[in-house]
Design a protein around this motif. Structure first.
Motif, PDB file in Angstrom:
ATOM      1  N   GLU A  14     -31.472  40.737  20.019  1.00 17.20           N
ATOM      2  CA  GLU A  14     -30.849  40.725  18.696  1.00 17.20           C
ATOM      3  C   GLU A  14     -30.549  42.157  18.270  1.00 17.20           C
ATOM      4  O   GLU A  14     -31.396  43.040  18.383  1.00 17.20           O
ATOM      5  N   SER A  15     -29.332  42.391  17.801  1.00 16.42           N
ATOM      6  CA  SER A  15     -28.915  43.757  17.489  1.00 16.42           C
ATOM      7  C   SER A  15     -27.687  43.746  16.600  1.00 16.42           C
ATOM      8  O   SER A  15     -26.837  42.869  16.733  1.00 16.42           O
ATOM      9  N   PRO A  16     -27.563  44.731  15.723  1.00 17.47           N
ATOM     10  CA  PRO A  16     -26.281  44.895  15.033  1.00 17.47           C
ATOM     11  C   PRO A  16     -25.245  45.409  16.030  1.00 17.47           C
ATOM     12  O   PRO A  16     -25.582  46.040  17.028  1.00 17.47           O
ATOM     13  N   VAL A  17     -23.982  45.123  15.758  1.00 15.87           N
ATOM     14  CA  VAL A  17     -22.892  45.521  16.643  1.00 15.87           C
ATOM     15  C   VAL A  17     -21.844  46.253  15.826  1.00 15.87           C
ATOM     16  O   VAL A  17     -21.498  45.826  14.728  1.00 15.87           O
ATOM     17  N   GLN A  18     -21.351  47.357  16.357  1.00 10.82           N
ATOM     18  CA  GLN A  18     -20.232  48.066  15.748  1.00 10.82           C
ATOM     19  C   GLN A  18     -19.079  48.019  16.731  1.00 10.82           C
ATOM     20  O   GLN A  18     -19.236  48.320  17.912  1.00 10.82           O
ATOM     21  N   PRO A  35     -23.597  42.881  11.336  1.00 13.91           N
ATOM     22  CA  PRO A  35     -25.040  43.089  11.210  1.00 13.91           C
ATOM     23  C   PRO A  35     -25.861  42.005  11.906  1.00 13.91           C
ATOM     24  O   PRO A  35     -25.476  40.838  11.921  1.00 13.91           O
ATOM     25  N   SER A  36     -26.952  42.421  12.508  1.00 11.88           N
ATOM     26  CA  SER A  36     -27.970  41.543  13.078  1.00 11.88           C
ATOM     27  C   SER A  36     -27.411  40.326  13.804  1.00 11.88           C
ATOM     28  O   SER A  36     -27.543  39.199  13.372  1.00 11.88           O
ATOM     29  N   THR A  37     -26.777  40.570  14.930  1.00 14.86           N
ATOM     30  CA  THR A  37     -26.222  39.509  15.752  1.00 14.86           C
ATOM     31  C   THR A  37     -27.308  38.946  16.667  1.00 14.86           C
ATOM     32  O   THR A  37     -28.128  39.676  17.188  1.00 14.86           O
ATOM     33  N   TYR A  56      -4.734  51.468  23.633  1.00 14.60           N
ATOM     34  CA  TYR A  56      -5.815  51.727  22.690  1.00 14.60           C
ATOM     35  C   TYR A  56      -7.131  51.612  23.439  1.00 14.60           C
ATOM     36  O   TYR A  56      -7.181  51.151  24.578  1.00 14.60           O
ATOM     37  N   PHE A  57      -8.199  52.013  22.783  1.00 18.61           N
ATOM     38  CA  PHE A  57      -9.536  51.866  23.346  1.00 18.61           C
ATOM     39  C   PHE A  57     -10.382  51.044  22.400  1.00 18.61           C
ATOM     40  O   PHE A  57     -10.308  51.205  21.186  1.00 18.61           O
ATOM     41  N   LEU A  58     -11.189  50.175  22.972  1.00 21.83           N
ATOM     42  CA  LEU A  58     -12.109  49.333  22.221  1.00 21.83           C
ATOM     43  C   LEU A  58     -13.519  49.798  22.550  1.00 21.83           C
ATOM     44  O   LEU A  58     -13.909  49.805  23.722  1.00 21.83           O
ATOM     45  N   ASN A  59     -14.263  50.221  21.544  1.00 22.11           N
ATOM     46  CA  ASN A  59     -15.670  50.601  21.723  1.00 22.11           C
ATOM     47  C   ASN A  59     -16.534  49.536  21.085  1.00 22.11           C
ATOM     48  O   ASN A  59     -16.327  49.173  19.926  1.00 22.11           O
ATOM     49  N   LEU A  60     -17.520  49.070  21.822  1.00 25.98           N
ATOM     50  CA  LEU A  60     -18.486  48.099  21.336  1.00 25.98           C
ATOM     51  C   LEU A  60     -19.854  48.756  21.448  1.00 25.98           C
ATOM     52  O   LEU A  60     -20.284  49.097  22.550  1.00 25.98           O
ATOM     53  N   ALA A  61     -20.508  48.964  20.314  1.00 23.94           N
ATOM     54  CA  ALA A  61     -21.789  49.675  20.309  1.00 23.94           C
ATOM     55  C   ALA A  61     -22.896  48.786  19.759  1.00 23.94           C
ATOM     56  O   ALA A  61     -22.715  48.121  18.729  1.00 23.94           O
ATOM     57  N   THR A  62     -24.033  48.768  20.461  1.00 18.85           N
ATOM     58  CA  THR A  62     -25.235  48.092  19.980  1.00 18.85           C
ATOM     59  C   THR A  62     -26.321  49.147  19.832  1.00 18.85           C
ATOM     60  O   THR A  62     -26.084  50.333  20.052  1.00 18.85           O
ATOM     61  N   ALA A  63     -27.516  48.709  19.503  1.00 10.62           N
ATOM     62  CA  ALA A  63     -28.629  49.643  19.340  1.00 10.62           C
ATOM     63  C   ALA A  63     -28.966  50.358  20.652  1.00 10.62           C
ATOM     64  O   ALA A  63     -29.475  51.473  20.644  1.00 10.62           O
TER      65      ALA A  63
END
Length: 75
Positions: A14-18, A35-37, A56-63
């Motif tokens: 479980e983690s928030p994702v940006q 938040p809190s996925t 374009y570039f897609l960035n997916l960030a977690t904790a």
């Protein structure tokens, strides 16, 4: 892709994702904080109506991780 596309990703914890969409110069064009996925497969629909055709570039960030992928918008 054209119009919209579905971004699928797996979260082992479980983690928030940006999620960021960046242009070729690294400028952030879209930012989404999820938040809190929960654990498991997740989906996010990316609407490209506001983007001109191009690369374009897609960035997916977690904790614990950041993933970058190239995306191409076409007519």
């Amino acid at each position: 892709f054209s119009g919209s596309t579905t971004i699928r990703y797996f979260l082992p914890t479980e983690s928030p994702v940006q999620l960021y969409v960046l242009d070729i110069n690294g400028r952030v064009l879209k930012y989404r904080n999820i938040p809190s996925t929960v654990i498991g497969w997740q989906e996010y629909v990316l609407n490209a109506q506001y983007l001109a055709k191009g690369v374009y570039f897609l960035n997916l960030a977690t904790a614990s991780e950041m993933i970058t992928r190239k995306i191409v918008v076409v007519d």
